[in-house]
Design an enzyme around this catalytic site. Sequence first.
Site: not given
Ligand code: PGA
Length: 244
Positions: A67, A137, A139, A144
């Site tokens: 992304d 959450n 994702h 999302e």
């Molecule tokens: P993080 O993000 O490694 O910064 O916890 C992971 C994600 O949101 O996929």
Amino acid sequence: MRITNLGSSQNASFYVACELYHQMLKHPHSVLGLATGGTMVDMYGDLVRLLRKNKLDVSHIETFNLDEYKGVPADHPESYNYYMHHILFDRYPHFSESQLHLPNGMATDVVAESKRYENLLDEKGPVDIQILGIGENGHIGFNEPGTPFESTTHCVNLTESTIQANSRFFENEEDVPRQAISMGLQSIMKAKRIILLAFGQQKKDAITHLAKGEITPDMPASILRSHPHVDIYVDDEAMPDCMR
Ligand code: PGA
């Protein structure tokens, strides 16, 4: 799908760096799916060290990132393009720009850009190993809760919880972009193998749901339960209580 507790984030980061290193060593034309975020920082550090010590030829590797924020230029320190260059590509300069793929967050036509990225993924893919983090959450990528399982690369509105979680990387919460272009859940599922990393207490609920909960778009990562080859590596804190 297997969940393995490797004890600490350091152990898990090194283990996954070795997996990526061996994939590139054994299959020099590999396609790698890469992720950004705080979880990945040590893993890329270990990977850079392995590449440097062994002077691996990476000239035929192709990488696809999950992304990119919308409206953030590639040279902006908070763009994922910048993150990848800063943390991996520029530290092992045998990578060349033509091998590295990310969605263009500055594209004016996001629908056309999403289509271009998905087509490129199909043309060069399938991805041999897709690396994933996970949001609190549930994702994966920026898919999302509520994202359809059949989604391909698309423009995403970030949820409040993701904006808040990512605000730690920005000066102010208002600076966090509200949209991104992300591979979809179906794009991710096309990978031959998926490795997900999750560290810390704050990821425990998501991993618990992933292990035992319902397969539902309300918990996007739950789709991984229907993939034939998924390995999840966690530290002690992220290990579900039901698996201890
Ligand atoms: P993080 O993000 O490694 O910064 O916890 C992971 C994600 O949101 O996929």
